[in-house]
Design a protein around this motif. Structure first.
Motif: not given
Length: 163
Positions: A116-132
């Motif tokens: 898994y790819f992990v962001e330990s502090s989270g990606v936060g709020d993504q109101p327009s969608g999570l861009v990967l």
């Protein structure tokens, strides 16, 4: 095991009886220190050798996976905007890196040994969608925008696939 770097790759394995294409899913349990070993499923092994033979000499090479559809993104149990773990699935070639967009730039997510790819502090709020942005080991890049909130145990099919 290089933080699961080979996970998702496909190998064409040739043995005494024939060949089979398999997808790498994890490391070979108990194979450390004994050279290059492949631990095949019973079904895959039966295509290249007689099951009674146990261990056999094989050759293998990396090939593109025969995959239909687009890349998919699976959020691990416990994922949220405060801690996010994403597994890239259904890709034709191995994945080198996964990044997400934050404040106009790209943030690399750390790949861990359970693929898994992990962001330990989270990606936060993504109101327009999570861009990967997913980069393959051969340099191809796919960008996708995932709609909605981060939800644990959710799989989202992307809009693109590697060549």
């Amino acid at each position: 095991y290089d933080d699961s770097a080979a996970c998702g790759a496909c190998l064409q394995v040739t043995g005494p009886k024939g060949e089979v294409t398999v997808r790498v899913t994890d490391s070979c349990p108990g194979c450390e220190g004994s050279g290059v070993n492949l631990d095949l499923s019973a079904q895959a092994f039966a295509k290249i050798a007689e099951p009674k033979d146990g261990r056999v000499k094989v050759s293998y090479r990396m090939v593109s996976c025969a995959t239909s559809g687009n890349i998919a993104y699976h959020f691990k149990d416990g994922s949220s905007k405060w801690w996010t773990a994403i597994q890239v699935r259904n890709h034709r070639v191995p994945v080198k890196s996964l990044e997400y967009r934050k404040d106009g730039g790209w943030v690399a997510m750390k790949r861990v040994d359970y693929n898994y790819f992990v962001e330990s502090s989270g990606v936060g709020d993504q109101p327009s969608g999570l861009v990967l942005r997913v980069t393959s080991t051969d340099g191809q890049v796919v960008e996708d925008t995932l709609p909605g909130e981060i939800q644990a145990e959710r799989t989202i099919t992307g809009t693109k696939q590697f060549d």
